[in-house]
Design a protein around this motif. Sequence first.
Motif, mmCIF file in Angstrom:
data_model
loop_
_atom_site.group_PDB
_atom_site.id
_atom_site.type_symbol
_atom_site.label_atom_id
_atom_site.label_comp_id
_atom_site.label_asym_id
_atom_site.label_seq_id
_atom_site.Cartn_x
_atom_site.Cartn_y
_atom_site.Cartn_z
ATOM 1 N N THR A 1 0.827 -1.203 0.000
ATOM 2 C CA THR A 1 0.000 0.000 0.000
ATOM 3 C C THR A 1 0.861 1.254 0.000
ATOM 4 N N GLU A 2 1.943 1.229 0.750
ATOM 5 C CA GLU A 2 2.847 2.373 0.808
ATOM 6 C C GLU A 2 3.476 2.665 -0.550
ATOM 7 N N ALA A 3 3.747 1.621 -1.351
ATOM 8 C CA ALA A 3 4.313 1.833 -2.681
ATOM 9 C C ALA A 3 3.355 2.631 -3.558
ATOM 10 N N VAL A 4 2.056 2.305 -3.459
ATOM 11 C CA VAL A 4 1.051 3.044 -4.227
ATOM 12 C C VAL A 4 0.969 4.489 -3.750
ATOM 13 N N LEU A 5 0.931 4.684 -2.437
ATOM 14 C CA LEU A 5 0.790 6.037 -1.888
ATOM 15 C C LEU A 5 2.042 6.884 -2.152
ATOM 16 N N ARG A 6 3.199 6.239 -2.174
ATOM 17 C CA ARG A 6 4.436 6.979 -2.468
ATOM 18 C C ARG A 6 4.425 7.453 -3.914
ATOM 19 N N LEU A 7 4.002 6.599 -4.836
ATOM 20 C CA LEU A 7 3.932 7.009 -6.239
ATOM 21 C C LEU A 7 2.897 8.112 -6.422
ATOM 22 N N ARG B 1 -11.973 7.966 -17.366
ATOM 23 C CA ARG B 1 -11.864 9.333 -16.847
ATOM 24 C C ARG B 1 -10.414 9.699 -16.520
ATOM 25 N N PHE B 2 -9.527 8.684 -16.522
ATOM 26 C CA PHE B 2 -8.153 8.896 -16.071
ATOM 27 C C PHE B 2 -7.166 8.314 -17.086
ATOM 28 N N ASP B 3 -5.957 8.875 -17.072
ATOM 29 C CA ASP B 3 -4.893 8.307 -17.906
ATOM 30 C C ASP B 3 -4.428 6.966 -17.356
ATOM 31 N N ALA B 4 -4.432 6.834 -16.037
ATOM 32 C CA ALA B 4 -4.057 5.579 -15.387
ATOM 33 C C ALA B 4 -4.648 5.563 -13.990
ATOM 34 N N THR B 5 -4.988 4.373 -13.532
ATOM 35 C CA THR B 5 -5.447 4.177 -12.160
ATOM 36 C C THR B 5 -4.419 3.326 -11.430
ATOM 37 N N LEU B 6 -3.967 3.807 -10.278
ATOM 38 C CA LEU B 6 -2.926 3.135 -9.504
ATOM 39 C C LEU B 6 -3.570 2.219 -8.460
ATOM 40 N N THR B 7 -3.058 0.997 -8.394
ATOM 41 C CA THR B 7 -3.544 0.047 -7.402
ATOM 42 C C THR B 7 -2.436 -0.950 -7.077
ATOM 43 N N LEU B 8 -2.723 -1.914 -6.232
ATOM 44 C CA LEU B 8 -1.692 -2.849 -5.778
ATOM 45 C C LEU B 8 -1.374 -3.869 -6.862
ATOM 46 N N ALA B 9 -0.076 -4.133 -7.029
ATOM 47 C CA ALA B 9 0.356 -5.149 -7.987
ATOM 48 C C ALA B 9 0.472 -6.530 -7.362
ATOM 49 N N ALA B 10 0.747 -6.574 -6.074
ATOM 50 C CA ALA B 10 0.940 -7.841 -5.353
ATOM 51 C C ALA B 10 0.723 -7.568 -3.870
ATOM 52 N N PRO B 11 0.516 -8.607 -3.079
ATOM 53 C CA PRO B 11 0.303 -8.387 -1.646
ATOM 54 C C PRO B 11 1.504 -7.801 -0.914
ATOM 55 N N GLY B 12 2.690 -7.924 -1.484
ATOM 56 C CA GLY B 12 3.891 -7.418 -0.837
ATOM 57 C C GLY B 12 5.114 -7.898 -1.582
ATOM 58 N N LEU C 1 -2.952 -3.627 -18.318
ATOM 59 C CA LEU C 1 -2.294 -3.489 -17.019
ATOM 60 C C LEU C 1 -0.797 -3.293 -17.224
ATOM 61 N N ILE C 2 -0.191 -2.532 -16.333
ATOM 62 C CA ILE C 2 1.260 -2.340 -16.344
ATOM 63 C C ILE C 2 1.767 -2.493 -14.920
ATOM 64 N N ASN C 3 2.855 -3.236 -14.749
ATOM 65 C CA ASN C 3 3.570 -3.187 -13.473
ATOM 66 C C ASN C 3 4.688 -2.180 -13.612
ATOM 67 N N LEU C 4 4.669 -1.175 -12.749
ATOM 68 C CA LEU C 4 5.718 -0.171 -12.719
ATOM 69 C C LEU C 4 6.585 -0.432 -11.500
ATOM 70 N N PRO C 5 7.834 -0.866 -11.691
ATOM 71 C CA PRO C 5 8.705 -1.125 -10.542
ATOM 72 C C PRO C 5 9.236 0.173 -9.968
ATOM 73 N N GLY C 6 9.906 0.075 -8.841
ATOM 74 C CA GLY C 6 10.536 1.261 -8.282
ATOM 75 C C GLY C 6 10.598 1.287 -6.772
ATOM 76 N N ALA C 7 9.697 0.575 -6.105
ATOM 77 C CA ALA C 7 9.700 0.562 -4.645
ATOM 78 C C ALA C 7 10.469 -0.660 -4.133
ATOM 79 N N THR C 8 10.893 -0.570 -2.878
ATOM 80 C CA THR C 8 11.593 -1.670 -2.217
ATOM 81 C C THR C 8 10.956 -1.911 -0.859
#
Length: 429
Positions: free
Chosen positions: A256-262, A351-362, A386-393
Motif C-alpha cells: 500500500t505504501e508503494a502506491v501512496l508513495r507514487l 476518466r483517467f490516464d491511469a489508475t494506480l492500485t496494488l500489484a501484489a500483496p507485498g 495493465l502495467i507493473n511499474l517497478p521502483g519501490a523496495t
Amino acid sequence: MKTETILALSARETASRVASGDLTARQVLEAHLEHIATTDGPIMAWQYLDPAQARAAADVLDRRGAKGPLAGVPVGVKDVIDTRDMPTGYGTKVYDGFRPPWDAAAVSLTRSADGLILGKTVSTELAMASPNKTRNPHNPAHTPGGSSSGSCAAVAAGHVPLAFGTQTSGSVIRPASYCGVTALKPSFGLINTVGIKVLCHSLDTLGVLARGIEDAAHAASVLSGYKALATLTPPARPRLAVLPGTRLEKADPASTEAVLRLKAQAEQVGAEVTLLDPPDWYDGIFDLHEAVMGWEVTNSLAPEIRDHWQDLTPVTRAMLEDQGRVTEPRYRAARERLPALRARMDDLLSRFDATLTLAAPGEAPEGTATGDPIFNRLWSVLQVPLINLPGATGPGGLPIGVQLVGARGADHRLASAALWLEQTQKALP
C-alpha cells in the motif's frame, strides 16, 4: 563495444544499433550468453537454451542484414508458447521434449521483426500454481512468482532485454512486481495468442516483460500491429486515480505504501490525482473471475486431466479439483453479467490516464510458493490493460511494484501515463 555497454542498451537501442551496423547480432548475443553463463546458476531462469543454435540464428540475421524493429534483440519466450525449433514442455513432465511443428503467432512476428529467440524460459506447470525451478534474482531464497517466473527472472537478471509471459489471473503483473521489472499486459485480444497453451480462452493474454515501459510498448507494437505503441506521448499533466480496492487485509503495508508513495511523487510534479472508493459492485467481480477461470480451465485441460492425472504435481491436481467445482450454470451466469460490468468499469477508468492500485500483496514470499494473485484477478477478468511499474523496495530489500490500470483499448494512453510516471520516479529522490 564492451560487454557491459551492450548489456546496458535498451531493446530499442539494440535494434537501432544492429540495423545501422554499429553492432552485429552476434556481438549482442555473445554479451548476453556470457552474462547468462556467469549469473544463471542460482536463478535457473531457462528451460531451454542452446548457445550453438542461438549463434547460428544470430549469424543468419547478420548475413542478411537485420533491419527490423527488433533487429538482433535477444528475446526469452515462456515455455507455454510454441516454438518450431525448440522444445515446448508447458512446464510439465507430461510434455517433456515435445517439439511443436509450428511457431506461435507472437514468435513468428518476432522473427519477422528480426528479433532473436534466445530460448525458452521456465513456466510453472501448465501455467498454473505449481512452482518450477526458477528463483528470485534478488534473493534466491524467495519465489520469483508464477507462472511467468522464468521470463520475469531473466529480464530482472539482465539475461535478455525482452521476454514474453502470459496472464490468465496474475501471472505477468505479480511476478514482475516480485522481480522488479516492467510488465505490460495489454487489453485482451490485442496480441494474437494462437500457439499458446490454452488455459482459459476468454482471459489468456500474452504480456511483455522489459526493463522499461518504452521497450515493453515497442515490443507490444510489433506483436499487435498497434503502431502508436511504438511512440509514447507522456501527458503534460496526467489525470491519475488511486483505487486501493478491497480485500486489503491480504496486503502488507509496504504494498500500500508503494502506491501512496507514487501518488505523492505524481502530485509533487503536477499530476491531478483522485482517490477512488471501490464501487459497490467491485468486490463481486472476484467471484466472476473464479467462475470463468474454473469452468474454462477444467475444459481446456481435459486431455491432461483424463490421460495424465497421476503425472501432474499434487499442487496442480489440487488446483484442478478446486476449479472443477464450478458448475456450468455458475459459469453461464458469470458470462452474462460480465459485459455490463466491463462497460461500467471502462466508463470509470476512461476518466483517467491511469489508475494506480496494488500489484501484489507485498514482497516475494520466501520459499517456492508462487504468491497470491488476489490483486490481479479482478482486472484480468475485466480484460483491461495493465502495467507493473517497478521502483519501490520492501522492508526485506526486495522489489515491490505498482499496478497501473486503464480502460479496454486504451493501451497507448495507459503506457504513455506509465512513461510519465517512470520519468517522474527517476527525476525525484
